[in-house]
Design a protein around this motif. Structure first.
Motif, PDB file in Angstrom:
ATOM      1  N   ALA A 106      42.912  45.523  37.476  1.00  0.00           N
ATOM      2  CA  ALA A 106      43.098  44.400  38.386  1.00  0.00           C
ATOM      3  C   ALA A 106      42.306  44.653  39.662  1.00  0.00           C
ATOM      4  O   ALA A 106      41.744  45.726  39.877  1.00  0.00           O
ATOM      5  N   GLN A 107      42.286  43.634  40.522  1.00  0.00           N
ATOM      6  CA  GLN A 107      41.636  43.734  41.826  1.00  0.00           C
ATOM      7  C   GLN A 107      42.519  43.062  42.861  1.00  0.00           C
ATOM      8  O   GLN A 107      43.368  42.247  42.538  1.00  0.00           O
ATOM      9  N   GLY A 108      42.337  43.410  44.131  1.00  0.00           N
ATOM     10  CA  GLY A 108      43.054  42.714  45.178  1.00  0.00           C
ATOM     11  C   GLY A 108      43.463  43.609  46.332  1.00  0.00           C
ATOM     12  O   GLY A 108      43.571  44.832  46.194  1.00  0.00           O
ATOM     13  N   THR A 109      43.704  42.970  47.483  1.00  0.00           N
ATOM     14  CA  THR A 109      44.249  43.720  48.612  1.00  0.00           C
ATOM     15  C   THR A 109      45.673  44.177  48.316  1.00  0.00           C
ATOM     16  O   THR A 109      46.162  45.127  48.932  1.00  0.00           O
ATOM     17  N   SER A 110      46.334  43.507  47.362  1.00  0.00           N
ATOM     18  CA  SER A 110      47.656  43.976  46.924  1.00  0.00           C
ATOM     19  C   SER A 110      47.590  45.400  46.404  1.00  0.00           C
ATOM     20  O   SER A 110      48.563  46.153  46.500  1.00  0.00           O
ATOM     21  N   LEU A 111      46.436  45.790  45.828  1.00  0.00           N
ATOM     22  CA  LEU A 111      46.272  47.134  45.289  1.00  0.00           C
ATOM     23  C   LEU A 111      45.727  48.097  46.335  1.00  0.00           C
ATOM     24  O   LEU A 111      45.905  49.310  46.217  1.00  0.00           O
TER      25      LEU A 111
ATOM     26  N   THR B 257      36.947  45.481  42.044  1.00  0.00           N
ATOM     27  CA  THR B 257      36.382  44.179  41.699  1.00  0.00           C
ATOM     28  C   THR B 257      36.250  44.073  40.186  1.00  0.00           C
ATOM     29  O   THR B 257      36.036  45.072  39.494  1.00  0.00           O
ATOM     30  N   ILE B 258      36.397  42.851  39.706  1.00  0.00           N
ATOM     31  CA  ILE B 258      36.141  42.545  38.297  1.00  0.00           C
ATOM     32  C   ILE B 258      35.032  41.510  38.259  1.00  0.00           C
ATOM     33  O   ILE B 258      35.179  40.408  38.792  1.00  0.00           O
ATOM     34  N   THR B 259      33.889  41.863  37.668  1.00  0.00           N
ATOM     35  CA  THR B 259      32.732  40.982  37.620  1.00  0.00           C
ATOM     36  C   THR B 259      32.369  40.717  36.165  1.00  0.00           C
ATOM     37  O   THR B 259      32.112  41.645  35.400  1.00  0.00           O
ATOM     38  N   ASN B 260      32.369  39.422  35.798  1.00  0.00           N
ATOM     39  CA  ASN B 260      32.023  39.036  34.424  1.00  0.00           C
ATOM     40  C   ASN B 260      32.838  39.827  33.395  1.00  0.00           C
ATOM     41  O   ASN B 260      32.310  40.324  32.400  1.00  0.00           O
ATOM     42  N   ASN B 261      34.125  39.944  33.669  1.00  0.00           N
ATOM     43  CA  ASN B 261      35.063  40.654  32.788  1.00  0.00           C
ATOM     44  C   ASN B 261      34.780  42.149  32.665  1.00  0.00           C
ATOM     45  O   ASN B 261      35.336  42.825  31.796  1.00  0.00           O
ATOM     46  N   ASN B 262      33.917  42.671  33.536  1.00  0.00           N
ATOM     47  CA  ASN B 262      33.640  44.113  33.550  1.00  0.00           C
ATOM     48  C   ASN B 262      34.659  44.781  34.465  1.00  0.00           C
ATOM     49  O   ASN B 262      34.704  44.527  35.671  1.00  0.00           O
ATOM     50  N   VAL B 263      35.499  45.646  33.875  1.00  0.00           N
ATOM     51  CA  VAL B 263      36.597  46.247  34.629  1.00  0.00           C
ATOM     52  C   VAL B 263      36.266  47.639  35.151  1.00  0.00           C
ATOM     53  O   VAL B 263      37.129  48.301  35.729  1.00  0.00           O
ATOM     54  N   ARG B 264      35.026  48.071  34.984  1.00  0.00           N
ATOM     55  CA  ARG B 264      34.661  49.426  35.393  1.00  0.00           C
ATOM     56  C   ARG B 264      34.954  49.666  36.876  1.00  0.00           C
ATOM     57  O   ARG B 264      35.343  50.763  37.273  1.00  0.00           O
ATOM     58  N   ASP B 265      34.784  48.637  37.703  1.00  0.00           N
ATOM     59  CA  ASP B 265      34.957  48.780  39.143  1.00  0.00           C
ATOM     60  C   ASP B 265      36.304  48.263  39.625  1.00  0.00           C
ATOM     61  O   ASP B 265      36.508  48.078  40.825  1.00  0.00           O
ATOM     62  N   ALA B 266      37.239  48.018  38.700  1.00  0.00           N
ATOM     63  CA  ALA B 266      38.574  47.549  39.063  1.00  0.00           C
ATOM     64  C   ALA B 266      39.527  48.732  39.182  1.00  0.00           C
ATOM     65  O   ALA B 266      39.158  49.894  38.987  1.00  0.00           O
TER      66      ALA B 266
END
Length: 813
Positions: free
Chosen positions: A431-436, A402-411
């Motif tokens: 990035a985030q997504g079911t594609s990944l 997930t990307i929350t408020n441009n925070n990529v730590r959990d992406a």
């Protein structure tokens, strides 16, 4: 792998301390299935060193006389046979077992050999050192790859890599093609560009090489063997480099000090370019799947008045895994379904993403096609990612980030390209997504097939589901569980332990019972193998004690003593003898079961509860919340309290939002002391009515208490107004302030700010507690109050400002 337990000291019956005596025996039957000889945690040799050469020679003399030695007797008791392999002049003998065994089992046998003969100086397994695999890759972004690591949500790829790296397996990726990124280009094999026209593919390639009509015309504007991604930008849409991301998650090289580590870093990637300027189509996907597994794909054109049909050159490197991270709404097309079915018949596993619509995946293709493995996305806490599709057709869940408020730590970090339209330079991007999420599963499927190429697509799917971990966050409609690479590859190699049921002859364990016979019923399946039998005692606090077989004194060893069970089915084990019960502790529980080792036994719950002592001091637990109505932005806290609760307890949330279940065992964390308070704040999008309760578990995850349920209401964004009347107040006359608003919680507090004649005279003074709205406050103009006043209010809850009113003015004469 060998997991040692801390030394536990027990004493003989004559001691004042309680004796721990467990009578255990091995079942009678054929030797268990051999452990995999390519697994670093196994051996088939025991090294025995004698104190003197003469002691060794005495043993050799017995062997020459065909006498059974104590070493051979010990091996027989463990269900094994041994034969003399070699000796040397320094008193060393190497004994060879009749099969590979896990190191933990070899250590047990070696300990018994050394114990039974005073002439023996030492006995130990001949530990094997295979080609080294880095447990922690040195890739630049590895610390950010939570998705691959061994954690509550990560897939535990490093442990799986000890067993398989995907070598020999081809993974096809029908997508946008690929950029020749330095992190995985070495694993790329020649694929196919299925885009017909240069205007769609932007690659300047105008035809299939060396194909002509009988008239001599070249077949222009058709498919070619270069699947390089030249960009799928259109108007304001930038190029996605989507296929490059997918290829990187699967096939990026590991331990090269660069970028990321791919899930199957020795697998080969077959890029199939089917998406360009106009995105992908069912026609392109159908042809790509067929071609990927070596099928015939024909194409026909009408050129210069002539019709022609030809068959594309066959793919000479058929794929065993196909990853499809694409989706459209609607049902699965006849052509795509036919291609998938034929691919499965050819032995290929087809993995697809569930989609990013936060809807039921049954409404999207190819997720709703028959025979595919449909993958939902997890966030870094193990819950279903907010965007992920879900439903009964989803098979399994894997990290999507997930990307929350441009925070990529959990992406998810992936290889990328810095070109916004046409190709630029290699880089990395989050990035985030079911594609990944899907390529995580595709990578594990490649590891499994590399470890065991004979697996069918159905077997791969069954193993992935059977070895998945239970969800640690709320993930309704996410399939069987969370992807576990290590357990899946173990299962593929025939080393995974299936769940079992455990029953016993009585209903409760107490001092009056002369003995306890435990019946273990092991579920058999095509991937189920025998492991080690463990009997474990667990106190209410979660302290764990492995009970030793009768005749062993625990102080003599530093590892547990499981016995290998050599048959599947039902086995009676005389476990406890009256008068020699191990503990007299209220709340104690006795477990028994199978595992490859203690870690497998504990972590993967391959055990059943047999008996528990009655709890004479019952646990109690309670949950309170304050306040119960919370303004947006305000803080609130849950407090859990109780008695007789275990040390290092763990708390898990359950409950509903607006009557619909939204928390199902979400982990809160360890509780070091009671009472403990958890503070939260009402964030955007959380408004609604909630019911919450906590389940308290001990340190090994067994429930010990469930609290009462409490209710809260999270309010939407508040509004507040301030009015004053009259605007001009003669001396001695009354005037008033009125506060009104919406979504303000009961008993919120008003604080006043303002000026008199332009000079600040009040700044945050407590004004009133708002019991109900509107709230009127009357005053009388007193001598000395004359002046022009400006006033506004801050409304606070728990010291946090939740609303600020308008400013009002009045003049006191």
């Amino acid at each position: 792998m060998n997991h040692r337990m801390p030394r536990i000291l027990f004493y003989k019956k004559s001691s004042a301390t309680v004796l721990l005596a467990i009578a255990m025996q091995t079942a009678v039957g054929n030797p268990s299935t051999p452990a995999d000889s390519t697994y670093a945690g196994t051996t088939d040799e025991i090294i025995v060193r004698y104190r003197t050469a003469s002691d060794m020679n005495a043993l050799l003399g017995n062997i020459n006389k065909k006498n059974i030695t104590s070493i051979q007797s010990a091996a027989i008791r463990h269900g094994r046979k041994v034969e003399l392999l070699e000796t040397n002049n320094s008193g060393r003998i190497i004994w060879k077992l009749d099969r590979f065994v896990f190191n933990a089992d070899a250590e047990i046998l070696a300990a018994e050999i050394a114990k039974n003969d005073r002439r023996i100086l030492s006995a130990e397994p001949n530990y094997r050192m295979l080609a080294p695999q880095a447990i922690t890759p040195n890739d630049q972004y590895w610390p950010s790859q939570w998705n691959m690591q061994n954690s509550l949500v990560g897939i535990n790829a490093p442990a799986a890599w000890e067993l398989s790296t995907g070598a020999g397996i081809v993974v096809a990726i029908p997508d946008t093609g690929y950029r020749p990124h330095s992190d995985f280009v070495a694993n790329i094999i020649t694929g196919m560009d299925f885009l017909h026209y240069d205007t769609e593919g932007r690659d300047g390639q105008i035809g299939w090489p060396n194909i002509k009509l009988s008239t001599g015309y070249v077949v222009w504007q058709d498919r070619d063997r270069d699947a390089t991604d030249m960009g799928d930008y259109f108007l304001q849409r930038n190029s996605s480099w989507h296929g490059t991301r997918i290829a990187g998650i699967i096939g990026s090289q590991a331990n090269n000090g660069n970028g990321i580590a791919g899930g199957a870093y020795d697998a080969k990637i077959l890029p199939l370019r089917i998406s360009g300027l106009d995105n992908a189509s069912d026609k392109h996907l159908e042809d790509a799947i067929t071609w990927a597994v070596g099928g015939n794909v024909s194409s026909g054109k009408w050129i210069a008045g002539y019709a022609t049909n030809y068959i594309l050159e066959k793919n000479r490197t058929p794929a065993r895994v196909i990853n499809i991270s694409l989706r459209r709404s609607g049902t699965c097309s006849v052509g795509v379904q036919k291609a998938i079915t034929e691919a499965r018949n050819a032995g290929a596993v087809v993995v697809v993403s569930a989609g990013n619509d936060n809807q039921d995946a049954s409404g999207f293709s190819p997720a709703n096609c028959s025979g595919v493995i449909t993958v939902a996305a997890l966030d870094s806490l193990g819950a279903r990612a907010s965007y992920s599709n879900y439903g009964s057709i989803v098979d399994i869940a894997a990290p999507g980030g997930t990307i929350t408020n441009n925070n990529v730590r959990d992406a998810i970090v992936t290889p990328f390209n810095d070109g916004s339209t046409t190709p630029g330079n290699d880089n990395y991007n989050y990035a985030q997504g079911t594609s990944l999420a899907a390529p995580h599963v595709a990578a594990v499927a490649a590891l499994m097939l590399s470890a065991n190429p004979s697996l069918s697509p159905d077997q791969v799917e069954a193993i992935l589901k059977a070895t998945s971990h239970r969800f640690v966050g709320s993930c309704a409609g996410c399939g069987a569980g969370m992807l576990d690479a290590y357990s899946a590859v173990l299962a593929a190699k025939g080393m995974f332990i299936r769940p079992f049921t455990a029953t016993s002859t009585g209903s409760n364990l107490d001092t009056s019972r002369p003995s306890l016979n435990v019946t273990i019923n092991v579920e058999q399946s095509d991937i189920g193998k025998t492991g080690n039998l463990y009997v474990q005692a667990v106190t209410k606090n979660g302290s764990s004690y492995f009970l030793m077989p009768n005749g062993w004194v625990a102080s003599e060893i530093s590892s547990p003593l499981p016995y290998r069970i050599t048959t599947l089915g039902t086995t009676d084990i005389p476990a406890l003898t009256g008068g020699q019960l191990p503990f007299q502790i209220p709340g104690l529980k006795i477990y028994a079961g199978y595992g490859l080792n203690e870690y497998d036994f504990l972590a993967n719950r391959r055990h059943g509860l047999l008996y528990s002592f009655a709890e004479t001091s019952p646990t109690t637990c309670s949950l309170t919340v304050a306040p119960s109505v919370i303004a947006k932005g305000a803080e609130y806290s849950y407090t859990v309290a109780g008695t007789n609760l275990p040390n290092n307890a763990q708390a898990f949330w359950y409950g509903t939002k607006n009557g619909i279940a939204d928390a199902n065992g979400d982990a809160q964390g360890n509780i070091q002391a009671f009472p403990t308070a958890y503070r939260f704040s009402n964030q955007s999008g959380q408004n609604g009515k909630y019911v919450r309760y906590l389940q308290i578990r001990n340190s090994i995850g067994e429930p010990v208490c469930t609290t009462n349920a409490v209710s809260t209401e999270m309010l939407a964004a508040p509004t507040c107004t301030l009015s004053s009347s009259p605007a001009v107040v003669p001396a001695g006359r009354p005037y008033s302030y009125a506060i009104n608003g919406a979504n303000l919680p009961p008993n919120s507090e008003a604080y006043v700010f303002g000026t008199k004649n332009g000079i600040p005279d009040v700044s945050g003074a407590f004004f009133a507690t708002l019991v109900a709205l509107p709230a009127d406050y009357a005053y009388t103009n007193q001598p000395g109050w004359a002046g022009t006043y400006h006033r506004y209010m801050e409304i606070r809850q728990g010291g946090v400002t939740i609303c600020k009113t308008n400013t009002v003015s009045n003049t006191l004469q």
